[in-house]
Design an enzyme around this catalytic site. Sequence first.
Site, mmCIF file in Angstrom:
data_model
loop_
_atom_site.group_PDB
_atom_site.id
_atom_site.type_symbol
_atom_site.label_atom_id
_atom_site.label_comp_id
_atom_site.label_asym_id
_atom_site.label_seq_id
_atom_site.Cartn_x
_atom_site.Cartn_y
_atom_site.Cartn_z
ATOM 1 N N THR A 30 0.851 -1.213 0.000
ATOM 2 C CA THR A 30 0.000 0.000 0.000
ATOM 3 C C THR A 30 0.877 1.251 0.000
ATOM 4 O O THR A 30 0.504 2.268 -0.577
ATOM 5 C CB THR A 30 -0.947 0.042 1.221
ATOM 6 O OG1 THR A 30 -0.176 -0.070 2.416
ATOM 7 C CG2 THR A 30 -1.983 -1.066 1.180
ATOM 8 N N PHE A 37 -6.923 -5.234 -0.316
ATOM 9 C CA PHE A 37 -8.327 -5.620 -0.400
ATOM 10 C C PHE A 37 -9.137 -5.094 0.781
ATOM 11 O O PHE A 37 -10.247 -4.632 0.630
ATOM 12 C CB PHE A 37 -8.451 -7.160 -0.427
ATOM 13 C CG PHE A 37 -8.295 -7.760 -1.805
ATOM 14 C CD1 PHE A 37 -8.102 -6.961 -2.922
ATOM 15 C CD2 PHE A 37 -8.361 -9.136 -1.982
ATOM 16 C CE1 PHE A 37 -7.968 -7.508 -4.189
ATOM 17 C CE2 PHE A 37 -8.223 -9.701 -3.243
ATOM 18 C CZ PHE A 37 -8.028 -8.881 -4.344
ATOM 19 N N ARG A 38 -8.536 -5.185 1.998
ATOM 20 C CA ARG A 38 -9.384 -5.042 3.184
ATOM 21 C C ARG A 38 -9.127 -3.840 4.078
ATOM 22 O O ARG A 38 -9.801 -3.698 5.098
ATOM 23 C CB ARG A 38 -9.288 -6.325 4.032
ATOM 24 C CG ARG A 38 -9.921 -7.509 3.341
ATOM 25 C CD ARG A 38 -9.831 -8.783 4.134
ATOM 26 N NE ARG A 38 -10.366 -9.900 3.376
ATOM 27 C CZ ARG A 38 -9.730 -10.525 2.403
ATOM 28 N NH1 ARG A 38 -8.508 -10.154 2.077
ATOM 29 N NH2 ARG A 38 -10.298 -11.514 1.745
ATOM 30 N N ILE A 106 0.931 -10.108 -6.280
ATOM 31 C CA ILE A 106 1.199 -10.432 -7.681
ATOM 32 C C ILE A 106 1.967 -9.303 -8.343
ATOM 33 O O ILE A 106 2.196 -9.318 -9.542
ATOM 34 C CB ILE A 106 -0.129 -10.710 -8.432
ATOM 35 C CG1 ILE A 106 -1.093 -9.520 -8.293
ATOM 36 C CG2 ILE A 106 -0.794 -11.982 -7.892
ATOM 37 C CD1 ILE A 106 -2.403 -9.701 -9.061
ATOM 38 N N ASP A 107 2.383 -8.293 -7.534
ATOM 39 C CA ASP A 107 2.934 -7.060 -8.106
ATOM 40 C C ASP A 107 4.419 -7.126 -8.458
ATOM 41 O O ASP A 107 4.954 -6.195 -9.083
ATOM 42 C CB ASP A 107 2.657 -5.877 -7.161
ATOM 43 C CG ASP A 107 3.171 -6.107 -5.734
ATOM 44 O OD1 ASP A 107 4.210 -6.771 -5.564
ATOM 45 O OD2 ASP A 107 2.516 -5.622 -4.782
ATOM 46 N N HIS A 122 0.353 -16.677 -5.286
ATOM 47 C CA HIS A 122 -0.841 -16.294 -6.058
ATOM 48 C C HIS A 122 -0.486 -15.850 -7.472
ATOM 49 O O HIS A 122 -1.235 -15.103 -8.098
ATOM 50 C CB HIS A 122 -1.612 -15.188 -5.333
ATOM 51 C CG HIS A 122 -2.312 -15.675 -4.093
ATOM 52 N ND1 HIS A 122 -2.818 -14.855 -3.121
ATOM 53 C CD2 HIS A 122 -2.603 -16.945 -3.679
ATOM 54 C CE1 HIS A 122 -3.382 -15.577 -2.154
ATOM 55 N NE2 HIS A 122 -3.255 -16.842 -2.464
ATOM 56 N N CYS A 130 -2.188 -18.510 -23.248
ATOM 57 C CA CYS A 130 -3.340 -18.855 -24.077
ATOM 58 C C CYS A 130 -3.961 -20.137 -23.536
ATOM 59 O O CYS A 130 -3.264 -21.129 -23.310
ATOM 60 C CB CYS A 130 -2.892 -19.048 -25.531
ATOM 61 S SG CYS A 130 -4.234 -19.707 -26.560
ATOM 62 N N CYS A 133 -3.569 -22.914 -26.734
ATOM 63 C CA CYS A 133 -2.278 -23.483 -27.163
ATOM 64 C C CYS A 133 -1.200 -23.365 -26.093
ATOM 65 O O CYS A 133 -0.119 -23.933 -26.253
ATOM 66 C CB CYS A 133 -1.806 -22.824 -28.464
ATOM 67 S SG CYS A 133 -1.257 -21.109 -28.245
ATOM 68 N N CYS A 154 -5.181 -14.873 -28.385
ATOM 69 C CA CYS A 154 -3.830 -15.290 -28.762
ATOM 70 C C CYS A 154 -3.571 -14.904 -30.229
ATOM 71 O O CYS A 154 -4.359 -15.279 -31.107
ATOM 72 C CB CYS A 154 -3.727 -16.809 -28.590
ATOM 73 S SG CYS A 154 -2.160 -17.509 -29.140
#
Length: 247
Positions: A30, A37-38, A106-107, A122, A130, A133, A154
């Site tokens: 942050t 999220f919270r 995920i950053d 995560h 894709c 494939c 794709c």
Amino acid sequence: MENAGVKALAEILVKNKGRAVALTGAGISTESGIPDFRSPGTGLWNRIDPMEYLSVEALYARPETFWKYFAEIFGPTLEAEPNAGHLALAKLETAGYITGVITQNIDGLHQKAGSRTVFEVHGHLRTVHCQSCGRTYPLTEALARLKNEPIPHCPECGGRLRPDVVLFGDMMPVAFTQAVAAVERSSLVLVVGSSLTVSPANSLAFRTPHLAIINREPTPADGRADVVIREGAGETLSAVLKELGLA
Ligand code: NAD
């Protein structure tokens, strides 16, 4: 800044030097301008229900809405820079106090800060793949495609692309198994900026003999922690570095 807490945290890090691992959540980022999220008032949960919009079900049943929110929420994250908290954890790893970082984020900011061992339980925002494939592309390419099509496809086979993040309803990746092993090799888990409410990542805080928590709000694991500090991650970890003579 609560000095007794910082001293206690430095002490437990010394006692468990080389046998500790950090477990981070959205709260550590942050201070880099990425909403969690919270957090009351600023967390994403105040605007949308991530379980509804960022789920496997949403990706398949409402792909246009999924990509609209995904791009809106996580597009700006690609420009973010690590803050004092990320940099401090990288220093603690270099100095041998922690063996690495397990992150729910995920950053990619731990790697940007210089952390070398990072378990991304995560997933991450670097790539998409894709679903037909399996080819992989940078997420930036998929986001650019959204300017011309509501769902990115794709360029090779026309299949639908999906982000390489773990959505609500997805299976956990191999990084989670590696994270469990890392906790089992450790005697201390240092939680930074996580509400410890997302399962099964939160279970890692319950698999360790010693636990320290830096989080602004109370968590369900506070009762079993050796040390709990309810302050900002950046200032707390910077103070811990000073206490350890690393700053
Ligand atoms: P969460 O939003 O549930 O909890 C974050 C916690 O951090 C809150 O309890 C809040 O009080 C605390 N906090 C906020 N800022 C802080 C600061 N500066 N210092 C100390 N504490 C602070 O986050 P979670 O536990 O990680 O779970 C949410 C899920 O959302 C995770 O799966 C994560 O992958 C995902 N997410 C990731 C990002 C990201 O990659 N940066 C952003 C939003 C959500």
